[in-house]
Design a protein around this motif. Structure first.
Motif, short mmCIF file in Angstrom:
data_model
loop_
_atom_site.label_atom_id
_atom_site.label_comp_id
_atom_site.label_asym_id
_atom_site.label_seq_id
_atom_site.Cartn_x
_atom_site.Cartn_y
_atom_site.Cartn_z
N GLU A 14 0.85 -1.20 0.00
CA GLU A 14 0.00 0.00 0.00
C GLU A 14 0.88 1.24 0.00
OE1 GLU A 14 -1.08 0.86 4.60
OE2 GLU A 14 -2.30 -0.67 3.62
N TRP A 15 0.28 2.35 -0.42
CA TRP A 15 0.97 3.64 -0.44
C TRP A 15 0.07 4.65 0.24
CZ3 TRP A 15 5.73 5.09 -1.15
CH2 TRP A 15 6.01 6.46 -1.30
N ASP A 16 0.56 5.23 1.31
CA ASP A 16 -0.20 6.20 2.10
C ASP A 16 -1.58 5.67 2.47
OD1 ASP A 16 1.95 7.93 1.99
OD2 ASP A 16 1.12 9.14 0.37
N GLY A 17 -1.64 4.38 2.84
CA GLY A 17 -2.89 3.77 3.30
C GLY A 17 -3.79 3.25 2.20
N VAL A 18 -3.41 3.42 0.95
CA VAL A 18 -4.22 2.96 -0.18
C VAL A 18 -3.55 1.72 -0.79
CG1 VAL A 18 -5.21 3.60 -2.42
CG2 VAL A 18 -4.96 5.33 -0.63
N PRO A 19 -4.31 0.63 -1.01
CA PRO A 19 -3.70 -0.58 -1.58
C PRO A 19 -3.10 -0.34 -2.96
CG PRO A 19 -5.95 -1.00 -0.83
CD PRO A 19 -5.73 0.47 -0.74
N LEU A 20 -1.98 -1.01 -3.23
CA LEU A 20 -1.30 -0.92 -4.52
C LEU A 20 -1.57 -2.17 -5.35
CD1 LEU A 20 2.20 0.48 -3.48
CD2 LEU A 20 0.36 1.70 -4.67
N ARG A 21 -1.64 -1.97 -6.65
CA ARG A 21 -1.80 -3.07 -7.59
C ARG A 21 -0.60 -3.05 -8.52
NH1 ARG A 21 -6.04 -1.30 -10.44
NH2 ARG A 21 -4.86 -1.00 -12.34
N PRO A 22 0.09 -4.19 -8.68
CA PRO A 22 1.27 -4.20 -9.56
C PRO A 22 0.89 -4.03 -11.04
CG PRO A 22 0.91 -6.37 -8.57
CD PRO A 22 -0.14 -5.46 -8.04
N LEU A 23 1.77 -3.38 -11.77
CA LEU A 23 1.62 -3.22 -13.22
C LEU A 23 2.83 -3.87 -13.89
CD1 LEU A 23 0.63 0.57 -13.31
CD2 LEU A 23 -0.91 -1.37 -13.60
N ALA A 24 2.62 -4.38 -15.10
CA ALA A 24 3.73 -5.01 -15.83
C ALA A 24 4.69 -3.93 -16.33
CB ALA A 24 3.18 -5.81 -17.00
N LEU A 25 5.97 -4.27 -16.35
CA LEU A 25 6.97 -3.38 -16.94
C LEU A 25 6.87 -3.48 -18.45
CD1 LEU A 25 10.14 -4.16 -14.78
CD2 LEU A 25 8.59 -2.21 -14.56
N SER A 26 7.10 -2.37 -19.13
CA SER A 26 7.12 -2.38 -20.60
C SER A 26 8.38 -3.12 -21.06
CB SER A 26 7.13 -0.96 -21.14
OG SER A 26 8.38 -0.35 -20.90
N GLU A 27 8.46 -3.41 -22.35
CA GLU A 27 9.64 -4.08 -22.90
C GLU A 27 10.92 -3.28 -22.65
OE1 GLU A 27 10.38 -5.68 -27.12
OE2 GLU A 27 8.23 -6.01 -26.75
N VAL A 28 10.82 -1.97 -22.85
CA VAL A 28 11.97 -1.10 -22.63
C VAL A 28 12.37 -1.11 -21.15
CG1 VAL A 28 12.77 1.31 -22.71
CG2 VAL A 28 11.44 0.38 -24.60
N GLY B 258 -4.71 3.31 -8.28
CA GLY B 258 -5.96 3.69 -8.94
C GLY B 258 -6.00 5.15 -9.34
N GLU B 259 -5.23 5.99 -8.67
CA GLU B 259 -5.20 7.42 -8.96
C GLU B 259 -3.90 7.84 -9.65
OE1 GLU B 259 -7.46 9.98 -7.90
OE2 GLU B 259 -8.86 8.35 -7.51
N GLN B 260 -2.82 7.19 -9.28
CA GLN B 260 -1.51 7.56 -9.79
C GLN B 260 -0.67 6.32 -10.02
OE1 GLN B 260 0.21 10.03 -6.75
NE2 GLN B 260 -0.05 8.49 -5.17
N MET B 261 0.38 6.48 -10.83
CA MET B 261 1.31 5.39 -11.07
C MET B 261 2.56 5.64 -10.23
SD MET B 261 3.17 4.00 -14.51
CE MET B 261 4.00 5.53 -14.78
N LEU B 262 3.06 4.57 -9.62
CA LEU B 262 4.28 4.63 -8.83
C LEU B 262 5.34 3.79 -9.53
CD1 LEU B 262 1.77 4.59 -6.66
CD2 LEU B 262 3.64 4.49 -5.05
N VAL B 263 6.51 4.35 -9.70
CA VAL B 263 7.66 3.58 -10.17
C VAL B 263 8.59 3.48 -8.96
CG1 VAL B 263 9.61 3.44 -11.75
CG2 VAL B 263 7.42 4.38 -12.54
N LEU B 264 8.78 2.25 -8.50
CA LEU B 264 9.63 2.00 -7.34
C LEU B 264 10.91 1.34 -7.81
CD1 LEU B 264 6.85 0.47 -5.08
CD2 LEU B 264 7.71 2.81 -5.01
N ARG B 265 12.02 1.86 -7.36
CA ARG B 265 13.32 1.27 -7.70
C ARG B 265 14.09 1.05 -6.41
NH1 ARG B 265 14.35 6.10 -11.51
NH2 ARG B 265 12.92 6.85 -9.96
N GLN B 266 14.46 -0.19 -6.18
CA GLN B 266 15.32 -0.51 -5.05
C GLN B 266 16.73 -0.59 -5.59
OE1 GLN B 266 15.66 -4.35 -2.69
NE2 GLN B 266 14.16 -3.15 -1.56
N VAL B 267 17.62 0.20 -5.03
CA VAL B 267 18.98 0.33 -5.55
C VAL B 267 19.95 -0.25 -4.52
CG1 VAL B 267 20.67 1.94 -6.49
CG2 VAL B 267 18.24 2.47 -6.64
#
Length: 190
Positions: free
Chosen positions: A58-72, A90-99
């Motif tokens: 979840e993000w800020d109390g709202v559940p997250l749903r995974p999205l597929a990465l594009s080919e690139v 549902g409102e915004q897209m999150l790109v998470l990167r663990q480095v």
């Protein structure tokens, strides 16, 4: 007429010109050797920094749903020193990167949007309702909806960076320890 000792010492003579250049060259050589020795004797990163931490559900109390990465994005992720995920609340897209290690492959979101043909406007630092500091901008291009994009990088201690270059140098010099999580939020605006 006698020439003062100081003027004689600095006189433009062959020996003086060569001596100054030789001393300068020696100092430069010592700097190169010291830099190389420092790079070779750098302590290895602790094994714990390479451990993957699970993506948030979840993000800020709202559940997250995974999205597929594009080919690139998949090709990029294969070279990336960490992991990448795209999610939505549902409102915004999150790109998470663990480095797991300092890298120049983690670059500002504005660079990605520019590469996709977007113009960047209204870039500024903002605090959200949770008092977290973000670097935000509006991305727009002909034929596409405007996007409000915000990003930040957080280290293992909870210290945050809004500037990718500042993060890189802090991580590379050991002032910030990983793993780091880079978060980019993108929301359509009218």
């Amino acid at each position: 007429m006698s020439i003062p000792l100081f003027d004689r010492w600095l006189a433009n003579r062959f020996v003086n010109r060569i001596a100054h250049k030789a001393v300068f060259a020696l100092v430069m050589l010592l700097c190169v050797i010291w830099s190389a020795a420092s790079a070779l004797h750098r302590p290895p990163a602790p094994a714990a920094s390479a451990v993957f931490e699970e993506w948030p559900s979840e993000w800020d109390g709202v559940p997250l749903r995974p999205l597929a990465l594009s080919e690139v994005e998949q090709r990029f992720a294969q070279q990336f020193p960490g992991a990448i995920a795209r999610m939505t609340d549902g409102e915004q897209m999150l790109v998470l990167r663990q480095v797991h290690a300092p890298t120049r492959m983690l670059h500002p979101a504005a660079d990605c949007y520019r590469a996709l043909g977007y113009g960047i406007a209204q870039a500024r630092l903002e605090r959200d309702v949770h008092a977290r500091l973000w670097r935000c901008f509006v991305a727009e291009r002909q034929g596409a909806q405007k996007m409000r994009v915000c990003e930040r990088i957080v280290d293992a201690r909870g210290d945050a960076f809004t500037d990718t270059s500042a993060w890189y140098w802090a991580a590379a010099s050991g002032r910030s320890s990983g793993p780091w999580q880079a978060v980019t939020l993108a929301r359509r605006i009218e």
